[in-house]
Every structure is written in C-alpha cells, then in structure tokens.
Design a protein around this motif. Sequence first.
Motif, PDB file in Angstrom:
ATOM      1  N   PRO A 497       1.028  -1.165   0.097  1.00 54.29           N
ATOM      2  CA  PRO A 497      -0.047  -0.031   0.067  1.00 54.29           C
ATOM      3  C   PRO A 497       0.897   1.279  -0.177  1.00 54.29           C
ATOM      4  O   PRO A 497       1.936   1.188   0.711  1.00 54.29           O
ATOM      5  CB  PRO A 497      -0.714  -0.056   1.510  1.00 54.29           C
ATOM      6  CG  PRO A 497      -0.735  -1.338   1.493  1.00 54.29           C
ATOM      7  CD  PRO A 497       0.435  -2.156   1.086  1.00 54.29           C
ATOM      8  N   LEU A 498       0.320   2.348  -0.697  1.00 54.89           N
ATOM      9  CA  LEU A 498       1.096   3.446  -0.943  1.00 54.89           C
ATOM     10  C   LEU A 498       1.187   4.099   0.599  1.00 54.89           C
ATOM     11  O   LEU A 498       2.465   4.593   0.785  1.00 54.89           O
ATOM     12  CB  LEU A 498       0.446   4.471  -1.691  1.00 54.89           C
ATOM     13  CG  LEU A 498       0.913   6.019  -1.630  1.00 54.89           C
ATOM     14  CD1 LEU A 498       2.250   5.904  -2.365  1.00 54.89           C
ATOM     15  CD2 LEU A 498       0.013   6.779  -2.378  1.00 54.89           C
ATOM     16  N   THR A 499       0.436   4.067   1.527  1.00 56.35           N
ATOM     17  CA  THR A 499       0.711   4.509   3.087  1.00 56.35           C
ATOM     18  C   THR A 499       1.811   3.841   3.371  1.00 56.35           C
ATOM     19  O   THR A 499       2.620   4.522   4.181  1.00 56.35           O
ATOM     20  CB  THR A 499      -0.666   4.238   3.772  1.00 56.35           C
ATOM     21  OG1 THR A 499      -1.893   4.634   3.150  1.00 56.35           O
ATOM     22  CG2 THR A 499      -0.440   4.746   5.139  1.00 56.35           C
ATOM     23  N   ASP A 500       2.011   2.558   3.254  1.00 59.74           N
ATOM     24  CA  ASP A 500       3.319   1.955   3.923  1.00 59.74           C
ATOM     25  C   ASP A 500       4.428   2.320   3.280  1.00 59.74           C
ATOM     26  O   ASP A 500       5.519   2.735   3.901  1.00 59.74           O
ATOM     27  CB  ASP A 500       3.082   0.436   3.861  1.00 59.74           C
ATOM     28  CG  ASP A 500       2.039  -0.071   4.727  1.00 59.74           C
ATOM     29  OD1 ASP A 500       1.601   0.663   5.722  1.00 59.74           O
ATOM     30  OD2 ASP A 500       1.546  -1.065   4.536  1.00 59.74           O
ATOM     31  N   VAL A 501       4.381   2.646   1.908  1.00 59.92           N
ATOM     32  CA  VAL A 501       5.555   3.136   1.074  1.00 59.92           C
ATOM     33  C   VAL A 501       6.142   4.413   1.876  1.00 59.92           C
ATOM     34  O   VAL A 501       7.338   4.668   1.989  1.00 59.92           O
ATOM     35  CB  VAL A 501       5.237   3.259  -0.391  1.00 59.92           C
ATOM     36  CG1 VAL A 501       6.469   3.799  -0.878  1.00 59.92           C
ATOM     37  CG2 VAL A 501       5.085   1.639  -0.700  1.00 59.92           C
ATOM     38  N   LEU A 502       5.049   5.437   1.998  1.00 56.01           N
ATOM     39  CA  LEU A 502       5.193   6.907   2.438  1.00 56.01           C
ATOM     40  C   LEU A 502       5.760   6.809   3.707  1.00 56.01           C
ATOM     41  O   LEU A 502       6.789   7.483   4.155  1.00 56.01           O
ATOM     42  CB  LEU A 502       4.139   7.642   2.300  1.00 56.01           C
ATOM     43  CG  LEU A 502       3.565   7.817   0.780  1.00 56.01           C
ATOM     44  CD1 LEU A 502       2.247   8.743   1.089  1.00 56.01           C
ATOM     45  CD2 LEU A 502       4.680   8.474  -0.019  1.00 56.01           C
ATOM     46  N   ARG A 503       5.246   5.867   4.624  1.00 60.90           N
ATOM     47  CA  ARG A 503       5.863   5.867   5.970  1.00 60.90           C
ATOM     48  C   ARG A 503       7.169   5.314   6.076  1.00 60.90           C
ATOM     49  O   ARG A 503       8.005   5.549   6.753  1.00 60.90           O
ATOM     50  CB  ARG A 503       4.815   4.947   6.782  1.00 60.90           C
ATOM     51  CG  ARG A 503       3.713   5.495   7.010  1.00 60.90           C
ATOM     52  CD  ARG A 503       2.704   4.274   8.023  1.00 60.90           C
ATOM     53  NE  ARG A 503       1.122   4.906   8.089  1.00 60.90           N
ATOM     54  CZ  ARG A 503       1.121   5.507   9.309  1.00 60.90           C
ATOM     55  NH1 ARG A 503       1.730   5.762  10.292  1.00 60.90           N
ATOM     56  NH2 ARG A 503      -0.340   5.847   9.427  1.00 60.90           N
ATOM     57  N   ALA A 504       7.368   4.264   5.267  1.00 54.44           N
ATOM     58  CA  ALA A 504       8.798   3.769   5.178  1.00 54.44           C
ATOM     59  C   ALA A 504       9.771   4.619   4.803  1.00 54.44           C
ATOM     60  O   ALA A 504      10.955   4.763   5.285  1.00 54.44           O
ATOM     61  CB  ALA A 504       8.722   2.415   4.226  1.00 54.44           C
ATOM     62  N   ILE A 517       2.210  13.770   6.638  1.00 54.48           N
ATOM     63  CA  ILE A 517       1.707  13.010   5.411  1.00 54.48           C
ATOM     64  C   ILE A 517      -0.116  13.454   5.450  1.00 54.48           C
ATOM     65  O   ILE A 517      -0.445  12.868   6.344  1.00 54.48           O
ATOM     66  CB  ILE A 517       1.957  11.563   5.683  1.00 54.48           C
ATOM     67  CG1 ILE A 517       3.451  11.217   5.627  1.00 54.48           C
ATOM     68  CG2 ILE A 517       1.352  10.839   4.524  1.00 54.48           C
ATOM     69  CD1 ILE A 517       3.653   9.799   5.985  1.00 54.48           C
ATOM     70  N   TRP A 518      -0.298  13.862   4.434  1.00 57.15           N
ATOM     71  CA  TRP A 518      -1.615  14.228   4.202  1.00 57.15           C
ATOM     72  C   TRP A 518      -2.414  12.779   3.616  1.00 57.15           C
ATOM     73  O   TRP A 518      -1.841  12.015   3.412  1.00 57.15           O
ATOM     74  CB  TRP A 518      -1.928  15.277   3.213  1.00 57.15           C
ATOM     75  CG  TRP A 518      -1.227  16.496   4.222  1.00 57.15           C
ATOM     76  CD1 TRP A 518      -0.017  17.089   3.718  1.00 57.15           C
ATOM     77  CD2 TRP A 518      -1.821  17.543   4.879  1.00 57.15           C
ATOM     78  NE1 TRP A 518       0.233  18.185   4.481  1.00 57.15           N
ATOM     79  CE2 TRP A 518      -0.946  18.460   5.212  1.00 57.15           C
ATOM     80  CE3 TRP A 518      -3.340  17.383   5.469  1.00 57.15           C
ATOM     81  CZ2 TRP A 518      -1.316  19.195   6.064  1.00 57.15           C
ATOM     82  CZ3 TRP A 518      -3.549  18.514   6.598  1.00 57.15           C
ATOM     83  CH2 TRP A 518      -2.419  19.279   7.054  1.00 57.15           C
ATOM     84  N   THR A 519      -3.586  13.254   3.189  1.00 58.93           N
ATOM     85  CA  THR A 519      -4.580  12.069   2.612  1.00 58.93           C
ATOM     86  C   THR A 519      -3.600  11.276   1.730  1.00 58.93           C
ATOM     87  O   THR A 519      -3.336  12.130   0.876  1.00 58.93           O
ATOM     88  CB  THR A 519      -5.925  12.547   2.388  1.00 58.93           C
ATOM     89  OG1 THR A 519      -6.703  13.224   3.432  1.00 58.93           O
ATOM     90  CG2 THR A 519      -6.839  11.592   2.012  1.00 58.93           C
ATOM     91  N   VAL A 520      -3.759   9.980   1.650  1.00 54.96           N
ATOM     92  CA  VAL A 520      -3.241   9.192   0.812  1.00 54.96           C
ATOM     93  C   VAL A 520      -4.185   8.318  -0.077  1.00 54.96           C
ATOM     94  O   VAL A 520      -5.239   7.717   0.459  1.00 54.96           O
ATOM     95  CB  VAL A 520      -2.142   8.388   1.443  1.00 54.96           C
ATOM     96  CG1 VAL A 520      -1.611   7.290   0.326  1.00 54.96           C
ATOM     97  CG2 VAL A 520      -1.240   8.891   2.279  1.00 54.96           C
ATOM     98  N   PRO A 521      -4.155   8.484  -1.292  1.00 52.05           N
ATOM     99  CA  PRO A 521      -5.038   7.532  -2.407  1.00 52.05           C
ATOM    100  C   PRO A 521      -4.842   6.031  -1.845  1.00 52.05           C
ATOM    101  O   PRO A 521      -3.879   5.728  -1.401  1.00 52.05           O
ATOM    102  CB  PRO A 521      -4.692   7.811  -3.858  1.00 52.05           C
ATOM    103  CG  PRO A 521      -3.894   9.084  -3.480  1.00 52.05           C
ATOM    104  CD  PRO A 521      -3.208   8.971  -2.207  1.00 52.05           C
ATOM    105  N   ARG A 522      -6.002   5.314  -2.314  1.00 51.59           N
ATOM    106  CA  ARG A 522      -6.084   3.997  -1.818  1.00 51.59           C
ATOM    107  C   ARG A 522      -5.316   3.174  -2.841  1.00 51.59           C
ATOM    108  O   ARG A 522      -6.212   2.602  -3.930  1.00 51.59           O
ATOM    109  CB  ARG A 522      -7.484   3.561  -1.509  1.00 51.59           C
ATOM    110  CG  ARG A 522      -7.789   2.017  -0.984  1.00 51.59           C
ATOM    111  CD  ARG A 522      -7.254   2.029   0.394  1.00 51.59           C
ATOM    112  NE  ARG A 522      -7.598   0.789   0.898  1.00 51.59           N
ATOM    113  CZ  ARG A 522      -7.450   0.596   2.290  1.00 51.59           C
ATOM    114  NH1 ARG A 522      -7.219   1.195   3.182  1.00 51.59           N
ATOM    115  NH2 ARG A 522      -7.785  -0.891   2.714  1.00 51.59           N
TER     116      ARG A 522
END
Length: 675
Positions: A497-504, A517-522
């Motif tokens: 998921p993109l959320t995990d990529v941004l957090r990493a 980190i603002w709203t992330v697309p699904r």
Amino acid sequence: MRVPLTAELLRPKSVRAKIVALLMLPIVSLMALWGFAAVTTASSIGDTERVKDVNAELLTPVAEFVTALQAERTAATRHAAAPDAASLETVEGAHKATDQAATAFRDGANTATADAELLDAGLPARIDRLEADARGLTALRARAEAGTDGKDPAQTSFTAYSTVIEHAFAVTGALTGENGTDAASEARVVLELARAREAVAQEQALLAAGSGAGKLTTEQYTLFAGAVATQRELLKPAVADLKPAHQAAYDAVLDSRSYDGLVAGEDRVRGAGPGASVISAGFLNDWDEAADTVLKGLAAAESDAGTGATAKANPFGWDTLGASGIAVILGLVGVLLSLLVSVGVGRGLIVELLDLRNNALEVAGRRLPQAMRRLHAGHDLDIDAEAPMRRLVGDELAQVGTALTAVQRAALKAASERAELQSGISGVYVSIARRSQVLLHRQLDLLHQLEQRPRDPAEVQELYQVDYLATRMRRHSESLLILSGIAPGRGWRDPIPLTDVLRAAVAEIEQPGRVQIWTVPRVSLHGGSVADVIHLLAELVENAASFSPPSAHVQLRAARLREGLLIEIEDSGFGMDEEAMAEANRKIQSENVDLLDAKQIGLFVVSRIAGRQGLSVELRSSASGGATAAVLIRENLIRDDMPVHDAALPGDQDRGQDGGRTLAPASALIPRQRG
C-alpha cells in the motif's frame, strides 16, 4: 584601439566570406566599370526604342492629321469662296480623310498617354487640347460654313483650321526633345521645315479663299504675304542645316519647275497688292498644280528626314551601339576571365578550409561525444583506431589538421583515464556497500532482538534512535550501490500500500517527526518498484528537511491523476534561485552520473532510480517560498485498491520524537520484505 561598431558589423565573419571579399574586390570594381558601359549602351538602345514608339504613336499620326487638315482647309476655303458641286465633293472627301487621320491620332495618343508626362511636362495638356480639336471638327466645320461675327466664311474657315494646325505643331514641338537619334536630322530643323510647308499650304488656302472674288482682301493679302515670307525664311536655311543624306530630297523640290512656278505666282500676287484682280481661273489652276506638287514633295522629304529615318533606325546597329558596344563586350570578357581565375584560386582554398572545419565539427559534434558516451558506459575504447595519429608534411592547413588529431587523442586519453578512475571508484563503492550492508543487517537484527526484551522505556527510546540511525546508514549504503549501477538487495514480492511506502520513506530520514503526511489515495505499488520508490522519496524528503528551518514541517502529499500517481514533497525553506533550480533538475534528468562530483550526491541517486523505474521527477518553487519536489509514478507501477476515504495522517504520529512524543522503531514502519 577599439574598432568602430559600423566597421565591426561590416567585417566578414567567416573564412569563406573573407576570402570571397578579398578576391571579389577587384572583380567588383571591374564589374562596376562594365556595368556603367552596359547601362550607357542600354540607355542608348532604350532611347532609340522610345523614339521609335513616340514616332509611331504620336509624331506620324500628328503629321498625317496636319496634312489632312491642310488639304481640308484649302478645300473648305475654296468651296466657301465659290460654292459648286465639284468643290462640295472635294470638301466631303477631305472630311473623310481628316476624320480617319483624327481617329488614328486619338488611338496613338491614348496608347502614349502613360508616357506623355515623362517625355515633357506640358505634353499631356497639349495632347488633350489637340484631341478636343479633333473631337470638335464637326462643330468647326459648321462654324466655318456659316461664318462668325459677320466675317467671310472663307476667312473663318482659314482661321479655324489654322488654329487647329498650330495646336498640332505645339504637340510636335514638345516631342522634338525625344526625336534625337543619330539616324534622323535635328528635330528642330525638321519642325522648321514642317512650318515652311504649312506656310505654302496657307498660301494655297488664302488664294482659294479669294478665288470667288478674283482678288484678296487686305486681311487675306497680309496673311498671304506673311506666309510667303515665313516660307522663304525657313525653307532654304533649314535645308542647309539638314544632314547631306536628307538634303537631296529637298533640293530636288527646290530645283523643280513646280517650285519655280510657285515662287513666280507668289511674286505676282505680292506685287499686285490687296484688292487687285490677279486670281484668274487659269492662274489659280496653274498655281494650285504647282503648289500641290511642291507640298507633296515637301511632305515626302520631311518624312524621310524625320519620322521615316527614325522608323528605320536600328537600336542594335552600329550608329546606336558604336564604341560603347565594343567596350561592353570586351568588359564582359574581362569580367568572366577574372571570375574564372578568382573562383579557381578561391575555391581551392575554401575547400581545404571547409574540409578542415568539417573534420573539426565532426570530431567535436559526433565522434568525440560518442567516444565519451562509450567510455561512460564502461566500454573499452581503442584510441589509435578512433583517432589515428598521422604525420602530415605539407602546408599550414595540413599542420592544423595534425594538431587537431593530437587534441582529439589527448581528450580521449583524459576521458579514458577518468572513466577508469570512475570504474575503480564504483568498484570501491560496491565493495564498501556490500560489507556495510552485511554489518548493518546484523546490527538491525540485533537491535530488533534488544527492542523485544523488557527494558526501561528510556532505554527502549534510545534503542529506537539507534534503529533509525542504522536504517539511514543502510540507505546510504544502498545509495553507493545505486550510484555504481547495481540494484539494492531489498525487494518485495506482493504489492505494498502507498501509505506504507510513504511511512517507510519517512522512517529513513533523521527527523521523521517533521514530516506531515496528508490524505493518501487507496492504491498499492508493485513489489518490484517499492524499494526504489522508498529510497527515492527518502532522498527527496531528507533534502527538504535539510534545507528548511528545524521548526518547519515538510508536507508530503499524494494524488491520483489520469497519467499516474503524483507525490509532492514541499518544504518551507528559503527556496532556490532559478540557476540553482535549473542545475538541480539537470542533475536529476541527466543520464550520466559523475562519481567525482561530491555535491548533491542524493540528486544523482534520484536520477539513477528515476531512470531505472521510469519515474518523472522535477523540482520547482512552491507558493510558500520554499521548494517542491514532484514525483510522477506511471500507471504500470500502480494497482488500484478498493476506494475508501482515509483520514489525514498526522505528521507526528509514529514519526519521531517531537515535543516528548513516543518514538516508534523504524523497522515497524517498513513493510516486511519477501523471504
């Protein structure tokens, strides 16, 4: 000494232009002289052609119109003095001849109207006046038959026709300046002879006017005596001024019996005086016959000396061209010979210089860059085959070619040595990175084990900090591999998921708590591209955090577009000027990575990753005054999940130590790798 701006602009820039200017200077001077002779000759030819046109369109029609008017004047005055059927028939025939001549004159005048003002400023007005007279012939004839102001119709006819004829002579006089070819006698002389012929025609018309009464009135006698005086004053002196070739025709008229009879009749009438009955039928018939013969002879001689000679003139004959024609031909031969010699010498020199220039451009624009690219790509290069050294013995241009080859070899040798150095450095990078990775993986595993044991919270936080430092060290180690052209060892099998990529990505920087980190697309990223995207985003986020105040946040946004997935990293720093921004984008978009350039190594890492994954990366100014890094991930690397409305991710949640908040381990924020 400073060269003036005008001289600097006029100075030839290229070698070809300089050689051409040097060789063409004498040729241009010779061509100028030849051009002057050619223009003079062409002007003579043009003058002859123009005179012929003027003669055909104006002079000849005007002369024929005058002759017809003179004949009609005599017939009209005779009929007015003694009306009868025979004289009426003569008048009607004269009307037809005059009308035809008038039509021919008007047609010629209409053709020559465009050039009339160029020939003489007053000529258009004179032509218009004569055309008006030609159109008013019917009214003139009516006035002549009825008489005006109680005058005798014969005298009225004489005056009216004489006025029109004088207008015709005014047109001819305006054209005498153009009738100046060598083939014709002086135009003014011919005009004087035409006036002398008009005087004879006036004498004939005046005697015809007095034929009814058998005598001349005082007015008619005065006009007759004046016409005789004019004729005798103009005719013989003008003939003496003619060219010998044209005098013969006039001499034949002056020496004829008809002219002697004409002179005798003139003397008889002048001697009798006004009112004397001297115009008997027999006298008038004999005198008219002599006058007609003289008028015809004068008209023929006048045509031969003036309009006829002009019509026969050859624009390309010896009389027109003469010595100027020979000068034009010889000058043209000289110009052609000079051109041939100059072109032969100049062309050989220019060809040699162009060959030298083309070889230099070929080396600088194609061969040397291709060789450089091959060296940068790690291929071997044979310098002797690429730039063979030739020992040329010859002129200065050959020596310049040899020097150019030597410069090329020196550049290739320096580039080869630099490529070897970079290859060695790359090998060192790979060796160090591999060793560091082994140690870092062992260190991270050990830290993970220590974090799992029960410990004091303060100690746990310190272990977490060491975990973050080890994670950053691993990223830097991977950067060495990426710069060396080798993919890092990390990888994922399944989409992440993109959320995990941004957090990493945020977890791999020094101060993750400063990132919001603002709203992330699904959406999810394919596993094969996750490691590179995490590394690229980490480099950009760390760059944004490094060039913004410690208290400022870095904004991380993601948006789904038609072209793919857009991720923006915006800082609140002092921004970059246009030159620095352009240089940074150049490094990001460059295919070649210079390992010897120690400035902004992270941009080279971004360039390598973007090129490998097909990402688009661009730096630009942001509205807040800082800088924004935009990353476009193509559709082929994205997988859409079920759309849901995620809440905004707070910037300090599980990101780092900010105001006493709890720090999570970096390993907890990085997705689990494939086995």
